[in-house]
Scaffold this active site. Structure first.
Site, PDB file in Angstrom:
ATOM      1  N   ALA A 184       0.817  -1.211   0.000  1.00  0.00           N
ATOM      2  CA  ALA A 184       0.000   0.000   0.000  1.00  0.00           C
ATOM      3  C   ALA A 184       0.855   1.267   0.000  1.00  0.00           C
ATOM      4  CB  ALA A 184      -0.932  -0.009   1.207  1.00  0.00           C
TER       5      ALA A 184
ATOM      6  N   HIS B 117      -0.293  -2.329  -7.257  1.00  0.00           N
ATOM      7  CA  HIS B 117      -0.103  -2.673  -5.849  1.00  0.00           C
ATOM      8  C   HIS B 117      -1.424  -3.082  -5.226  1.00  0.00           C
ATOM      9  CE1 HIS B 117      -2.070   0.503  -3.425  1.00  0.00           C
ATOM     10  NE2 HIS B 117      -2.000   1.186  -4.551  1.00  0.00           N
ATOM     11  N   CYS B 118      -1.320  -3.792  -4.094  1.00  0.00           N
ATOM     12  CA  CYS B 118      -2.470  -4.071  -3.235  1.00  0.00           C
ATOM     13  C   CYS B 118      -2.124  -3.575  -1.840  1.00  0.00           C
ATOM     14  CB  CYS B 118      -2.880  -5.542  -3.281  1.00  0.00           C
ATOM     15  SG  CYS B 118      -1.572  -6.720  -2.927  1.00  0.00           S
ATOM     16  N   THR B 119      -2.491  -4.275  -0.799  1.00  0.00           N
ATOM     17  CA  THR B 119      -2.200  -3.802   0.557  1.00  0.00           C
ATOM     18  C   THR B 119      -0.863  -4.326   1.068  1.00  0.00           C
ATOM     19  OG1 THR B 119      -4.510  -3.472   1.141  1.00  0.00           O
ATOM     20  CG2 THR B 119      -2.996  -3.803   2.954  1.00  0.00           C
TER      21      THR B 119
ATOM     22  N   THR C 274      -1.132  -8.507  -5.987  1.00  0.00           N
ATOM     23  CA  THR C 274       0.048  -8.017  -6.697  1.00  0.00           C
ATOM     24  C   THR C 274       0.911  -9.181  -7.156  1.00  0.00           C
ATOM     25  OG1 THR C 274       0.048  -5.939  -5.472  1.00  0.00           O
ATOM     26  CG2 THR C 274       2.139  -6.631  -6.434  1.00  0.00           C
TER      27      THR C 274
END
Length: 373
Positions: A164, A267-269, A275
């Protein structure tokens, strides 16, 4: 200065478990320094853009590992060569034969320290450590720098993957501007985005590509480690065959294909699951060997180790045992994605074409754009 993660609240843990693949960042108040990594790649510009055959780059292996003390360990293997000379900032810092190892110290600080690996015959490489060290992330790294089965290499400095971006500092944003990040694809859910909105560099396009949009998954907390593992495997399958996943990854690949003003970031977290599948799909499409793709995927365990250990240390042993599979990346998770590809589409090429809309011509263009050698 980065702070150690604050102890997670019970409410925070419950919310995190409702989205199993993103629990790591949801439970941390800030991210800790990630371990050093290795990478291979080039700075820009990319020379004259033409290739001289599959064996134009003689290096079969080349890595740069940044040490905590500011040193760099260089390793290489280049068949059909007798000498390799390595430069940094235009100055020779190491020499050796076809295979070698060197440790370089005393170089000035930089966003990324690049090394020119120059063989006595064939094309050279420009290499850097894979990890981009930012104050507000732990898993921001270059998506490229890998050798394909044809002997070509995936360009670096073009596509990045990350966790993130909500905690990026002003210094981080300035770094991303210098890295030419022009497009940011956010793979997170609406709830994640609302809670921790991205910070993106000035002038960069921000695109929502919610992988789990419309998915009924992750509505209950796992009650055992086995159930947590099953959640992760089910999540991987949803990334492949779920409508949200197909739409989101189609957006990502369309963006990569159209965006010539890179760099490009998805991106993700935690930067490991949604990702991870995005990058695994990209590398597989470009012809990177499966064992290399798996190693890149599993590297998130190293990059996120400090953050994950901090989370688990605040939990009772029984609860930590349930959480650990959610924080990990494991071979069975990624393999579940490939199995879902086979079950749903019959082959990876058909997944690219029928699932993500990448036909043979677009795949050829993608390879011509992102491979060198």
């Amino acid at each position: 200065m980065r702070r150690s993660p604050d102890p997670p609240s019970l409410d925070g843990m419950k919310k995190a478990l409702l989205a199993a693949t993103v629990v790591a960042s949801a439970l941390t108040a800030s991210l800790v320094v990630a371990p050093a990594a290795t990478a291979s790649g080039w700075d820009l510009p990319w020379g004259n853009g033409h290739h001289r055959g599959r064996s134009a780059i003689p290096f079969t292996e080349a890595t740069v590992t940044a040490g905590a003390d500011g040193s760099y360990t260089l390793k290489w293997s280049a068949g059909n060569t007798r000498r390799v000379e390595i430069k940094a900032n235009g100055k020779v810092v190491a020499r050796g034969g076809a295979q070698g190892r060197a440790v370089v110290k005393g170089l000035p600080a930089a966003d990324r320290q690049w090394f020119d690996f120059e063989p006595d015959r064939g094309e050279g490489l420009r290499l850097a450590d894979r990890l981009i060290k930012l104050e507000g992330t732990a898993n921001f790294r270059d998506a490229g720098g890998y050798r394909t089965t044809t002997g070509q290499w995936v360009k670096m400095g073009e596509i990045y993957r990350s966790d993130a971006l909500a905690k990026l500092t002003a210094n981080d944003l300035a770094t991303l501007q210098r890295l030419r990040v022009k497009t940011v694809f956010d793979l997170r859910t609406q709830d994640e985005r609302g809670k921790d909105a991205d910070r993106v560099p000035a002038g960069a396009a921000y695109v929502v590509a919610d992988v789990f949009a419309g998915s009924p998954a992750f509505r209950t907390m796992p009650k055992s480690p086995d159930e947590a593992v099953k959640n992760m495997i089910d999540a991987e399958k949803t990334m492949v065959s779920g409508e949200g996943g197909k739409k989101a990854y189609t957006q990502v690949f369309e963006g990569i294909g159209k965006d010539r003003g890179r760099a490009f970031l998805f991106h993700c977290t935690a930067g490991k699951d949604r990702t991870g599948w995005a990058n695994a799909t990209l590398l597989t499409a470009l012809g990177v060997p499966q064992e290399t793709v798996m190693a890149d995927y599993l590297a998130s365990n190293d990059y996120r180790k400090s953050a994950n250990d901090a989370i688990l240390s605040h939990l009772p042993a029984a609860q930590a045992a349930v959480y650990k599979p959610l924080l990990d990346v494991r071979p069975e998770y990624l393999n579940a994605g490939y199995a879902e590809v086979e079950a749903t589409y019959g082959s990876f090429d058909r997944y690219l074409k029928n699932g993500l809309g990448i036909d043979s011509h677009e795949l050829r263009d993608l390879k011509e754009d992102l491979l060198v050698g």
